[in-house]
Design a protein around this motif. Structure first.
Motif, PDB file in Angstrom:
ATOM      1  N   SER A 193       0.818  -1.224   0.000  1.00  0.00           N
ATOM      2  CA  SER A 193       0.000   0.000   0.000  1.00  0.00           C
ATOM      3  C   SER A 193       0.852   1.275   0.000  1.00  0.00           C
ATOM      4  O   SER A 193       0.475   2.280  -0.599  1.00  0.00           O
ATOM      5  CB  SER A 193      -0.955   0.011   1.193  1.00  0.00           C
ATOM      6  OG  SER A 193      -0.223   0.026   2.407  1.00  0.00           O
ATOM      7  N   GLY A 194       2.017   1.241   0.670  1.00  0.00           N
ATOM      8  CA  GLY A 194       2.891   2.421   0.712  1.00  0.00           C
ATOM      9  C   GLY A 194       3.358   2.822  -0.678  1.00  0.00           C
ATOM     10  O   GLY A 194       3.345   4.007  -1.040  1.00  0.00           O
ATOM     11  N   TRP A 195       3.762   1.818  -1.482  1.00  0.00           N
ATOM     12  CA  TRP A 195       4.254   2.099  -2.838  1.00  0.00           C
ATOM     13  C   TRP A 195       3.112   2.586  -3.731  1.00  0.00           C
ATOM     14  O   TRP A 195       3.303   3.469  -4.572  1.00  0.00           O
ATOM     15  CB  TRP A 195       4.893   0.841  -3.437  1.00  0.00           C
ATOM     16  CG  TRP A 195       6.125   0.445  -2.700  1.00  0.00           C
ATOM     17  CD1 TRP A 195       6.232  -0.520  -1.744  1.00  0.00           C
ATOM     18  CD2 TRP A 195       7.429   1.036  -2.820  1.00  0.00           C
ATOM     19  NE1 TRP A 195       7.525  -0.580  -1.268  1.00  0.00           N
ATOM     20  CE2 TRP A 195       8.280   0.356  -1.915  1.00  0.00           C
ATOM     21  CE3 TRP A 195       7.953   2.057  -3.612  1.00  0.00           C
ATOM     22  CZ2 TRP A 195       9.624   0.674  -1.779  1.00  0.00           C
ATOM     23  CZ3 TRP A 195       9.291   2.374  -3.480  1.00  0.00           C
ATOM     24  CH2 TRP A 195      10.113   1.685  -2.567  1.00  0.00           C
ATOM     25  N   LEU A 196       1.926   1.998  -3.545  1.00  0.00           N
ATOM     26  CA  LEU A 196       0.757   2.400  -4.335  1.00  0.00           C
ATOM     27  C   LEU A 196       0.397   3.854  -4.038  1.00  0.00           C
ATOM     28  O   LEU A 196       0.101   4.640  -4.942  1.00  0.00           O
ATOM     29  CB  LEU A 196      -0.427   1.477  -3.993  1.00  0.00           C
ATOM     30  CG  LEU A 196      -1.659   1.593  -4.889  1.00  0.00           C
ATOM     31  CD1 LEU A 196      -1.307   1.210  -6.322  1.00  0.00           C
ATOM     32  CD2 LEU A 196      -2.786   0.700  -4.369  1.00  0.00           C
ATOM     33  N   LEU A 197       0.456   4.196  -2.750  1.00  0.00           N
ATOM     34  CA  LEU A 197       0.167   5.570  -2.335  1.00  0.00           C
ATOM     35  C   LEU A 197       1.168   6.545  -2.967  1.00  0.00           C
ATOM     36  O   LEU A 197       0.791   7.616  -3.454  1.00  0.00           O
ATOM     37  CB  LEU A 197       0.212   5.664  -0.801  1.00  0.00           C
ATOM     38  CG  LEU A 197      -0.003   7.034  -0.160  1.00  0.00           C
ATOM     39  CD1 LEU A 197      -1.304   7.654  -0.618  1.00  0.00           C
ATOM     40  CD2 LEU A 197      -0.001   6.922   1.358  1.00  0.00           C
TER      41      LEU A 197
ATOM     42  N   TRP B  91      13.625   5.679  -0.104  1.00  0.00           N
ATOM     43  CA  TRP B  91      13.328   4.913  -1.325  1.00  0.00           C
ATOM     44  C   TRP B  91      11.966   5.318  -1.899  1.00  0.00           C
ATOM     45  O   TRP B  91      11.821   5.479  -3.100  1.00  0.00           O
ATOM     46  CB  TRP B  91      13.329   3.408  -1.028  1.00  0.00           C
ATOM     47  CG  TRP B  91      14.634   2.910  -0.513  1.00  0.00           C
ATOM     48  CD1 TRP B  91      15.878   3.385  -0.821  1.00  0.00           C
ATOM     49  CD2 TRP B  91      14.833   1.844   0.423  1.00  0.00           C
ATOM     50  NE1 TRP B  91      16.833   2.678  -0.140  1.00  0.00           N
ATOM     51  CE2 TRP B  91      16.226   1.720   0.636  1.00  0.00           C
ATOM     52  CE3 TRP B  91      13.991   0.976   1.108  1.00  0.00           C
ATOM     53  CZ2 TRP B  91      16.781   0.786   1.490  1.00  0.00           C
ATOM     54  CZ3 TRP B  91      14.539   0.033   1.957  1.00  0.00           C
ATOM     55  CH2 TRP B  91      15.920  -0.063   2.154  1.00  0.00           C
ATOM     56  N   ARG B  92      10.994   5.482  -0.991  1.00  0.00           N
ATOM     57  CA  ARG B  92       9.652   5.835  -1.462  1.00  0.00           C
ATOM     58  C   ARG B  92       9.630   7.251  -2.041  1.00  0.00           C
ATOM     59  O   ARG B  92       8.935   7.514  -3.022  1.00  0.00           O
ATOM     60  CB  ARG B  92       8.643   5.700  -0.329  1.00  0.00           C
ATOM     61  CG  ARG B  92       8.378   4.229  -0.042  1.00  0.00           C
ATOM     62  CD  ARG B  92       7.298   4.006   0.965  1.00  0.00           C
ATOM     63  NE  ARG B  92       7.062   2.571   1.113  1.00  0.00           N
ATOM     64  CZ  ARG B  92       6.433   2.028   2.125  1.00  0.00           C
ATOM     65  NH1 ARG B  92       5.966   2.795   3.090  1.00  0.00           N
ATOM     66  NH2 ARG B  92       6.246   0.719   2.188  1.00  0.00           N
ATOM     67  N   SER B  93      10.398   8.162  -1.425  1.00  0.00           N
ATOM     68  CA  SER B  93      10.489   9.532  -1.960  1.00  0.00           C
ATOM     69  C   SER B  93      11.083   9.499  -3.365  1.00  0.00           C
ATOM     70  O   SER B  93      10.626  10.202  -4.265  1.00  0.00           O
ATOM     71  CB  SER B  93      11.396  10.400  -1.085  1.00  0.00           C
ATOM     72  OG  SER B  93      10.955  10.413   0.224  1.00  0.00           O
ATOM     73  N   PHE B  94      12.098   8.676  -3.522  1.00  0.00           N
ATOM     74  CA  PHE B  94      12.781   8.550  -4.813  1.00  0.00           C
ATOM     75  C   PHE B  94      11.799   8.074  -5.884  1.00  0.00           C
ATOM     76  O   PHE B  94      11.730   8.619  -6.983  1.00  0.00           O
ATOM     77  CB  PHE B  94      13.940   7.560  -4.654  1.00  0.00           C
ATOM     78  CG  PHE B  94      14.823   7.447  -5.867  1.00  0.00           C
ATOM     79  CD1 PHE B  94      15.691   8.476  -6.197  1.00  0.00           C
ATOM     80  CD2 PHE B  94      14.808   6.318  -6.665  1.00  0.00           C
ATOM     81  CE1 PHE B  94      16.516   8.382  -7.317  1.00  0.00           C
ATOM     82  CE2 PHE B  94      15.621   6.216  -7.772  1.00  0.00           C
ATOM     83  CZ  PHE B  94      16.481   7.248  -8.102  1.00  0.00           C
ATOM     84  N   PHE B  95      10.991   7.052  -5.514  1.00  0.00           N
ATOM     85  CA  PHE B  95      10.004   6.488  -6.449  1.00  0.00           C
ATOM     86  C   PHE B  95       8.936   7.524  -6.784  1.00  0.00           C
ATOM     87  O   PHE B  95       8.586   7.736  -7.944  1.00  0.00           O
ATOM     88  CB  PHE B  95       9.380   5.232  -5.827  1.00  0.00           C
ATOM     89  CG  PHE B  95       8.236   4.659  -6.630  1.00  0.00           C
ATOM     90  CD1 PHE B  95       8.459   4.132  -7.895  1.00  0.00           C
ATOM     91  CD2 PHE B  95       6.938   4.659  -6.127  1.00  0.00           C
ATOM     92  CE1 PHE B  95       7.408   3.610  -8.639  1.00  0.00           C
ATOM     93  CE2 PHE B  95       5.890   4.141  -6.858  1.00  0.00           C
ATOM     94  CZ  PHE B  95       6.122   3.618  -8.122  1.00  0.00           C
ATOM     95  N   ALA B  96       8.409   8.219  -5.756  1.00  0.00           N
ATOM     96  CA  ALA B  96       7.344   9.204  -5.974  1.00  0.00           C
ATOM     97  C   ALA B  96       7.846  10.367  -6.832  1.00  0.00           C
ATOM     98  O   ALA B  96       7.140  10.846  -7.727  1.00  0.00           O
ATOM     99  CB  ALA B  96       6.833   9.722  -4.631  1.00  0.00           C
TER     100      ALA B  96
END
Length: 763
Positions: free
Chosen positions: A72-76, A295-300
């Protein structure tokens, strides 16, 4: 149950509701303008995680739920990137069109800006590439001619009228629908990320109004940028989308991880710099930034930059208006002017912060603050009237920076590139050698010098008004103008004095030695660094912006110099200064605490104060607790064994107490004002005549943070910073002495710095 069986002789105990077994809606949440308890939020998330992990072994459905929870974190992040990228593209296109609307309109399709209108025209000539028959100025439309003084006055009047209309709409919308949509938003987002709650600041109304008014404010020609507010817009997207996922909706600490990533997305779409955005979030705004968030910031940021690239708002496959590429190398001697630009940036940054804070304080404390609409209209009128005669202040600030960064080629029609004897140069390549400046270039220099003074002064009063206003672009414009002036000066020096020791060996006649556009870029970085005190993220943003990897050293030299100079003249960056001005409870991680004070010097109650308000673990009635809640305004109460012993049991939050008592009155039979409240593990037997007791051990924090009265304050401050505490209890040999809250620490630090301690309130 064992105790209940013993007490059967006295009375059959009614069924007690323990709020550990049955979570209540509202318990564990926070009121507006309160600080979250990071430790409690993290432990709540760990418990939830353990429960999901243990259930996933029991059935396939539970395993699927566990996988979806992890995903869910990556989807968000994907949603945040897509939404922010789409909004940024819309803002860019609208602002570009509305900025050009002040000067004229496209007859073939009114929704085209000047550039797109002329692209679609087949009647353009290369010599007159800035003029096309389809684009009409307001003078041409109204009086049929674009020449002569009357046409100039007509264009002037229309320019000022459009500017006033746009700014009036912007300030009126902000005032009527979303007061939180004004300003840049970064100081508040820093405060929110440190754990403070400002309800509505990242809500849907704020998002909608900020997006619309940002376009209006930028188009009005005011000296402000859209880059800072885009961080606020992205954080609003992150906050709104968090409500789709229970994990983030119900946990304030998890939500702040998403907001940290959203801040990175904001810079990514503002500058087309995904890596710079991640570093900006890490260096400048985030309080808690675990590796997973990186990592999530990088992806977003990647998704957002990709979305913006797909929209292609400027029609040139670039993510920003002022993308440039330089080809000539720089030389070691040029580090001296680069460092000089760094010194200028530092001095300008320190001056700007002081002047702007003085003006904003004046706005807060005088009658000026009562007339936000009038203030915006007056500043807009002054800006428009002074900006129109000078072509460099009339154009949008982004276009100005683009022109200043530009490396002069053969096809450039800009006045800045109109050097003498171009006709003598071989027209084989687009790279031009250094040439003597013509009359046009000197005129441009004078206009730029006037534009520099104008931008430096007008930005001071513009930043902080009740419209969305960013600071990145105006600061970069000031630096870019100063850099271009210095660059052209160096270029002329090299042309006329190439035999000097300074230029001998690397600058021969007819060679392209100096790139004035590079000086503009270095100056822009230096001034932005002086105002915000960014270093690493700023250099990365600048080289992502310009694609010039070989210019990292000049950028680093200028940025570092500007930070040193600005820090020597004043410790705070602009965002920290605004946080302090507004009295937000923000513990600055960069600030050192160097005074030798102890916990007992800061804790409350002081010697002259009434004793600490406490609740005993048993023996207090519902009425007594409700009276305590009514008579005080504290966020929570320590729970002790008894008033005599003052031995600490735990800590209970005011909001949890209120909700639990109200709920018990509604759902549990026999709870009245005289009912006893127990925080103990077992309820002692009750007399047959006594009303139903109320067991509230479930809302009690049994492991509150405690320090002894002789703990050094620098250690206490570190504990508050590193763990994100709301309060800390002070004990002596296990006995409760007092309490230290985040506000007590901030007031103490203000007192030490000879500032007014009462300014630490949410103002």
């Amino acid at each position: 149950n064992y105790l209940r069986r013993i007490g059967n002789g006295l009375k059959e105990a009614p069924k007690l509701m323990d709020f550990l077994d049955e979570p209540l809606p509202g318990v564990g949440t926070y009121e507006d303008f309160n600080t979250i308890d990071w430790v409690r939020e993290k432990s709540k998330d760990r418990d939830r995680h353990r429960e999901i992990a243990s259930q996933s072994k029991e059935s396939t459905w539970a395993l699927m739920k566990s996988i979806s929870d992890a995903f869910s974190g990556w989807l968000l992040m994907l949603f945040v990137g897509l939404m922010s990228g789409a909004l940024a593209g819309g803002i860019d296109i609208s602002a570009h069109w509305m900025t050009d609307l002040k000067e004229g309109v496209c007859l073939s399709a009114f929704w085209f800006n000047h550039e797109h209108c002329c692209w679609n025209s087949n009647e353009n000539t290369f010599q007159e590439r800035d003029k096309c028959p389809k684009w009409k100025s307001w003078a041409e439309l109204i009086i049929g001619s674009n020449d002569g003084p009357f046409a100039y006055i007509m264009n002037y009047v229309m320019y000022v009228c459009w500017a006033l209309l746009f700014s009036f709409l912007a300030v009126s919308l902000v005032r009527a629908f979303a007061p939180y949509a004004c300003g840049s938003g970064i100081p508040e987002i820093k405060t929110i990320l440190s754990g403070f709650i400002i309800r509505g600041y990242l809500g849907k109304w704020t998002l909608m109004i900020k997006t619309i008014t940002l376009v209006l404010a930028v188009s009005s020609g005011l000296s402000l940028g859209k880059e800072g507010p885009l961080v606020h817009v992205a954080c609003c997207c992150g906050n709104i989308l968090c409500h789709l996922f229970t994990k983030y909706r119900k946990n304030e600490a998890k939500r702040r991880e998403v907001l940290s990533a959203a801040a990175a997305v904001g810079v990514s779409v503002a500058f087309g710099a995904p890596i710079g955005g991640v570093l900006f979030s890490l260096e400048e705004v985030s309080y808690y930034f675990p590796l997973k968030t990186l990592w999530r910031s990088f992806f977003a940021a990647l998704v957002a930059a990709f979305t913006l690239r797909s929209i292609n708002p400027f029609g040139n496959s670039r993510l920003v208006l002022f993308y440039v590429e330089f080809h000539s190398p720089w030389h070691l001697v040029e580090l001296v002017p680069f460092v000089l630009l760094g010194i200028f940036g530092g001095i300008w940054g320190a001056f700007f912060i002081r002047a702007n804070i003085m003006w904003c304080r004046r706005r807060k404390t005088t009658r000026l603050g009562h007339y936000p609409v009038l203030e915006v209209l007056v500043v807009t009128a002054v800006t428009a009237v002074l900006a129109f005669p000078n072509s460099y202040t009339r154009m949008s600030t982004s276009e100005l920076i683009s022109e200043l960064f530009n490396d002069c080629g053969l096809l450039d029609s800009s006045q800045l590139c109109n050097y003498a004897n171009v006709s003598d140069i071989e027209r084989g390549s687009n790279a031009l050698p250094d040439r003597p400046a013509s009359h046009d270039v000197y005129t441009a220099m004078w206009q730029l010098a006037l534009a520099l003074v104008f931008k430096m002064l007008i930005t001071v009063v513009t930043f902080g008004m009740k419209v969305p206003s960013g600071l990145f672009i105006p600061s970069m414009a000031v630096g870019a103008i100063a850099g271009r002036l210095l660059g052209v000066g160096m270029e002329q020096l090299a042309y006329y004095h190439h035999d000097w020791v300074l230029f001998r060996g690397w600058c021969s006649p007819g060679a392209d030695c100096i790139t004035p556009g590079l000086y503009a870029m270095v100056g822009a970085a230096a001034c932005l660094g002086g105002v915000t005190r960014m270093t690493v993220s700023l250099v990365v943003i600048m080289f992502e912006l310009t694609g010039g990897l070989e210019y990292i050293v000049p950028l680093m030299a200028a940025t570092m110099t500007s930070k040193w100079v600005a820090d020597a003249l004043g410790r705070e960056g602009i965002y920290e200064a605004h946080i302090r001005l507004n009295g937000y409870p923000f513990l600055e991680p960069k600030e050192e605490f160097s005074h030798k004070t102890l916990a007992m010097d800061v804790m409350r109650p002081r010697r002259s104060d009434p004793p600490l308000s406490v609740i005993t673990q048993d023996g207090m009635s519902v009425e007594e607790v409700e009276t305590l809640i009514t008579d005080t305004s504290y966020s929570g109460f320590p729970v002790v064994v008894s008033h005599e012993s003052q031995r600490l049991v735990g800590f209970v939050l005011r909001r949890d107490l209120v909700i639990s008592i109200e709920n018990a009155r509604q759902r549990q039979d026999g709870v009245v004002s005289t009912s006893q409240i127990f925080f103990t593990e077992y309820t002692p037997p009750q007399l047959p005549s006594s009303p139903s007791p109320l067991k509230l051990r479930g809302i009690l924090d049994l492991s509150p943070f405690t320090v002894t009265d002789h703990t050094a304050m620098d250690i206490v401050v570190d504990i508050f910073r590193k763990l994100g505490l709301r309060q800390c209890l002070v004990t002596h040999n296990g006995r409760l002495l007092g309490i230290i809250t985040k506000k007590d620490i901030l007031k103490h630090m203000a007192q030490i710095a000879n500032r007014d301690p009462d300014s630490i309130l949410f103002n």
